[in-house]
Design a protein around this motif. Structure first.
Motif, PDB file in Angstrom:
ATOM      1  N   VAL A  93      48.433   1.417  56.378  1.00 30.95           N
ATOM      2  CA  VAL A  93      48.085   1.109  54.997  1.00 30.95           C
ATOM      3  C   VAL A  93      46.746   0.376  55.002  1.00 30.95           C
ATOM      4  CG1 VAL A  93      48.793  -0.016  52.858  1.00 30.95           C
ATOM      5  CG2 VAL A  93      50.521   0.907  54.410  1.00 30.95           C
ATOM      6  N   HIS A  94      45.815   0.862  54.221  1.00 29.10           N
ATOM      7  CA  HIS A  94      44.518   0.218  54.059  1.00 29.10           C
ATOM      8  C   HIS A  94      44.368  -0.227  52.608  1.00 29.10           C
ATOM      9  CE1 HIS A  94      43.248   1.244  58.065  1.00 29.10           C
ATOM     10  NE2 HIS A  94      42.005   0.849  57.842  1.00 29.10           N
ATOM     11  N   GLN A  95      43.389  -1.095  52.396  1.00 29.35           N
ATOM     12  CA  GLN A  95      43.147  -1.577  51.035  1.00 29.35           C
ATOM     13  C   GLN A  95      41.670  -1.442  50.699  1.00 29.35           C
ATOM     14  OE1 GLN A  95      43.939  -5.767  50.348  1.00 29.35           O
ATOM     15  NE2 GLN A  95      44.342  -5.399  48.182  1.00 29.35           N
ATOM     16  N   SER A  96      41.393  -0.753  49.593  1.00 31.37           N
ATOM     17  CA  SER A  96      40.019  -0.693  49.080  1.00 31.37           C
ATOM     18  C   SER A  96      39.821  -1.834  48.112  1.00 31.37           C
ATOM     19  CB  SER A  96      39.776   0.619  48.333  1.00 31.37           C
ATOM     20  OG  SER A  96      39.974   1.718  49.167  1.00 31.37           O
ATOM     21  N   LYS A  97      38.607  -2.391  48.141  1.00 30.41           N
ATOM     22  CA  LYS A  97      38.267  -3.451  47.181  1.00 30.41           C
ATOM     23  C   LYS A  97      36.866  -3.170  46.668  1.00 30.41           C
ATOM     24  CE  LYS A  97      40.975  -7.292  49.039  1.00 30.41           C
ATOM     25  NZ  LYS A  97      40.927  -8.409  49.989  1.00 30.41           N
ATOM     26  N   GLY A 125      41.758   3.225  44.765  1.00 32.27           N
ATOM     27  CA  GLY A 125      40.971   2.025  44.542  1.00 32.27           C
ATOM     28  C   GLY A 125      41.665   0.755  44.999  1.00 32.27           C
ATOM     29  N   GLY A 126      42.874   0.872  45.548  1.00 32.35           N
ATOM     30  CA  GLY A 126      43.612  -0.301  46.019  1.00 32.35           C
ATOM     31  C   GLY A 126      44.265  -0.007  47.351  1.00 32.35           C
ATOM     32  N   TYR A 127      45.554  -0.338  47.449  1.00 31.53           N
ATOM     33  CA  TYR A 127      46.282   0.016  48.666  1.00 31.53           C
ATOM     34  C   TYR A 127      46.424   1.538  48.759  1.00 31.53           C
ATOM     35  CZ  TYR A 127      47.968  -4.859  48.905  1.00 31.53           C
ATOM     36  OH  TYR A 127      48.057  -6.210  49.001  1.00 31.53           O
ATOM     37  N   HIS A 128      46.326   2.051  49.968  1.00 31.52           N
ATOM     38  CA  HIS A 128      46.597   3.483  50.158  1.00 31.52           C
ATOM     39  C   HIS A 128      47.068   3.737  51.576  1.00 31.52           C
ATOM     40  CE1 HIS A 128      42.334   2.693  51.027  1.00 31.52           C
ATOM     41  NE2 HIS A 128      42.453   3.574  52.005  1.00 31.52           N
TER      42      HIS A 128
ATOM     43  N   ASN B  75      34.373  10.493  55.459  1.00 29.89           N
ATOM     44  CA  ASN B  75      35.540   9.970  56.174  1.00 29.89           C
ATOM     45  C   ASN B  75      36.247   8.887  55.369  1.00 29.89           C
ATOM     46  OD1 ASN B  75      36.250  10.714  59.216  1.00 29.89           O
ATOM     47  ND2 ASN B  75      34.111  11.202  58.785  1.00 29.89           N
ATOM     48  N   CYS B  76      35.984   8.861  54.087  1.00 29.64           N
ATOM     49  CA  CYS B  76      36.493   7.838  53.187  1.00 29.64           C
ATOM     50  C   CYS B  76      37.698   8.434  52.461  1.00 29.64           C
ATOM     51  CB  CYS B  76      35.335   7.520  52.246  1.00 29.64           C
ATOM     52  SG  CYS B  76      35.646   6.696  50.726  1.00 29.64           S
ATOM     53  N   PRO B  77      38.916   7.911  52.679  1.00 35.05           N
ATOM     54  CA  PRO B  77      40.093   8.577  52.136  1.00 35.05           C
ATOM     55  C   PRO B  77      40.449   8.196  50.708  1.00 35.05           C
ATOM     56  CG  PRO B  77      40.766   6.755  53.504  1.00 35.05           C
ATOM     57  CD  PRO B  77      39.261   6.747  53.503  1.00 35.05           C
ATOM     58  N   ASP B  78      39.771   7.204  50.147  1.00 36.78           N
ATOM     59  CA  ASP B  78      40.246   6.658  48.876  1.00 36.78           C
ATOM     60  C   ASP B  78      39.153   6.610  47.804  1.00 36.78           C
ATOM     61  OD1 ASP B  78      42.233   5.327  47.239  1.00 36.78           O
ATOM     62  OD2 ASP B  78      41.169   3.455  47.634  1.00 36.78           O
ATOM     63  N   VAL B  79      38.186   5.732  47.997  1.00 39.92           N
ATOM     64  CA  VAL B  79      37.176   5.484  46.959  1.00 39.92           C
ATOM     65  C   VAL B  79      36.301   6.717  46.716  1.00 39.92           C
ATOM     66  CG1 VAL B  79      35.083   4.158  46.445  1.00 39.92           C
ATOM     67  CG2 VAL B  79      37.134   2.984  47.250  1.00 39.92           C
ATOM     68  N   CYS B  80      35.833   7.361  47.803  1.00 40.79           N
ATOM     69  CA  CYS B  80      34.882   8.469  47.630  1.00 40.79           C
ATOM     70  C   CYS B  80      35.511   9.702  46.985  1.00 40.79           C
ATOM     71  CB  CYS B  80      34.195   8.795  48.945  1.00 40.79           C
ATOM     72  SG  CYS B  80      33.489   7.322  49.708  1.00 40.79           S
ATOM     73  N   PRO B  81      36.725  10.130  47.419  1.00 38.65           N
ATOM     74  CA  PRO B  81      37.335  11.260  46.702  1.00 38.65           C
ATOM     75  C   PRO B  81      37.586  10.945  45.235  1.00 38.65           C
ATOM     76  CG  PRO B  81      38.681  10.635  48.616  1.00 38.65           C
ATOM     77  CD  PRO B  81      37.503   9.723  48.593  1.00 38.65           C
ATOM     78  N   MET B  82      37.917   9.676  44.968  1.00 38.78           N
ATOM     79  CA  MET B  82      38.160   9.287  43.568  1.00 38.78           C
ATOM     80  C   MET B  82      36.849   9.395  42.781  1.00 38.78           C
ATOM     81  SD  MET B  82      40.821   8.580  41.936  1.00 38.78           S
ATOM     82  CE  MET B  82      41.288   7.960  40.334  1.00 38.78           C
ATOM     83  N   GLY B  83      35.740   8.907  43.362  1.00 38.63           N
ATOM     84  CA  GLY B  83      34.438   8.986  42.698  1.00 38.63           C
ATOM     85  C   GLY B  83      34.025  10.423  42.458  1.00 38.63           C
ATOM     86  N   LEU B  84      34.187  11.267  43.483  1.00 35.89           N
ATOM     87  CA  LEU B  84      33.833  12.682  43.354  1.00 35.89           C
ATOM     88  C   LEU B  84      34.688  13.361  42.294  1.00 35.89           C
ATOM     89  CD1 LEU B  84      33.369  13.361  47.147  1.00 35.89           C
ATOM     90  CD2 LEU B  84      31.701  14.061  45.426  1.00 35.89           C
ATOM     91  N   SER B  85      35.965  12.990  42.234  1.00 30.84           N
ATOM     92  CA  SER B  85      36.833  13.624  41.248  1.00 30.84           C
ATOM     93  C   SER B  85      36.532  13.120  39.837  1.00 30.84           C
ATOM     94  CB  SER B  85      38.297  13.458  41.641  1.00 30.84           C
ATOM     95  OG  SER B  85      38.931  12.507  40.854  1.00 30.84           O
TER      96      SER B  85
END
Lengths: 172, 202
Positions: A93-97, A125-128, B75-85
């Motif tokens: 589990v990682h967290q984006s901030k 944008g948070g935990y994933h 290689n960004c699993p969260d923020v970048c796909p969200m931004g692209l979407s």
């Protein structure tokens, strides 16, 4: 630890009875059941997983992200301590901030407490759940099992539906 | 097992704290964009990078079009796909008005994100988004020109042992290449769309 116990127990039995075989057998009989028991997963009954989903991956070379909400129906606080999934050789589990300057970064989340009667969301944008070393691509329309590990050594396996690469939430 | 895991995580936390401390002491402040001058001081888009086809693209190639520039890494699993979407959703919702807008995704991880990698990855979200890469020096120069921040962060639990921290905001430039405003990557697409409709439709 267990090996030490076996040795100590075997030595003790051997010295007393001078029957090596019987000693070893006795030691194994004492230790083996606990070994088998330790490998049997204890299912978690107090956490409910809601709306799991993952983004489809392009091949296997990049980490994939998965999300869900955890609801604690029990009367004790419990923490999510880790993840396992056959589809991923390395899941955590990682967290984006994102800070006030619009700078986003990501780091390992550590243990995540789920309050009694409350929820914790893994969401963009948070935990994933970060699924690395993919063993197979995540294909839209399919599902994969993912196991959540908790602080009381219980676990819970959920089937995670895979949405498109541009999915934004559990509704797709 | 659990004890081992706790010990390992503790080591990660300690290592992160130490590295973070050194990093802050070593001039982290200098690398930050002077907080949000991005939204007040006027500046122009300025870059020379490489597109999917190996063609050099500069800011001047986009004059006459609105440009929505954003930064990330594949290689960004969260923020970048969200931004692209978010961008893909905005383009869909804008419809014909969106033809005046060119979204540009610039990698902050040129070591892994070659033009070929971006060619494979970015169009998955929307074929109208252009992905640009370049040498480490070109990306550094671009980052400074756009007053954005990016930094390699060591993370043992990440692919190749690192992730990138970076400005995730979208930067809007007018048809003259002048900076207009920012949007956030996780803003509701409808908010971005209604603002863009006023500007692009005018």
């Amino acid at each position: 630890m267990l090996q030490q116990q076996i040795q100590i127990k075997s030595e003790a039995v051997m010295n007393n009875s001078k029957n090596t075989l019987a000693g070893l057998a006795a030691a194994l009989c004492m230790v083996l059941p606990s070994l088998v028991a330790a490998q049997e997963p204890i299912p978690n009954t107090q956490i409910v997983v809601e709306q799991p989903w993952a983004r489809a991956s392009l091949g296997t070379s990049r980490p994939a992200g998965a999300y869900l909400t955890l609801r604690n129906l029990g009367d004790t606080v419990i923490s999510l301590t880790g993840l396992e999934a056959d589809i991923s050789g390395m899941a955590s589990v990682h967290q984006s901030k994102t800070d006030a300057n619009g700078i986003s970064s990501m780091s390992p989340a550590g243990d995540i407490e789920i309050p009694v009667g409350g929820t914790v969301a893994l969401e963009p944008g948070g935990y994933h759940a970060m699924l690395m070393k993919l063993q197979a691509p995540l294909i839209e329309g399919e599902t994969f099992p993912m196991t959540l590990l908790f602080s009381d050594d219980t676990e819970l396996t959920v089937d995670v539906p895979i949405f498109g690469m541009g999915a934004r939430g559990p509704e797709g | 097992m659990k004890k081992v895991r706790v010990i390992l995580w503790s080591m990660v936390v300690i290592a992160t704290t130490v590295v973070g401390g050194v990093w802050i002491a070593g001039g982290f402040q200098n690398k930050l964009p002077a907080s949000r001058t991005i939204s007040t001081a006027g500046f122009a888009a300025d870059f020379e990078l490489t597109d999917y086809k190996g063609m050099v693209q500069t800011d001047e190639d986009f004059r006459g079009q609105w440009m929505l520039v954003f930064f990330g890494f594949t290689n960004c699993p969260d923020v970048c796909p969200m931004g692209l979407s978010t961008i893909a959703q905005v383009l869909d919702d804008l419809g014909a008005v969106g033809e005046a807008l060119q979204p540009v995704f610039i990698t902050v991880d040129p070591a892994r994100d070659t033009p070929a990698v971006l060619a494979e990855y970015v169009p998955q979200f929307d074929t109208r988004i252009i992905g640009l890469s370049g040498s480490a020096e070109q990306i550094e120069r671009t980052g400074k020109a756009f007053k954005i921040y990016y930094q390699r962060n060591e993370d043992e639990a990440a692919p190749d042992g690192y992730t990138m921290g970076h400005t995730s905001s979208f930067l809007l430039f007018d048809p003259n290449g002048e900076f207009v405003r920012i949007y956030e990557y996780n803003q509701k697409p409808t908010e971005i769309v209604s603002d863009l409709q006023k500007r692009l439709g005018a």
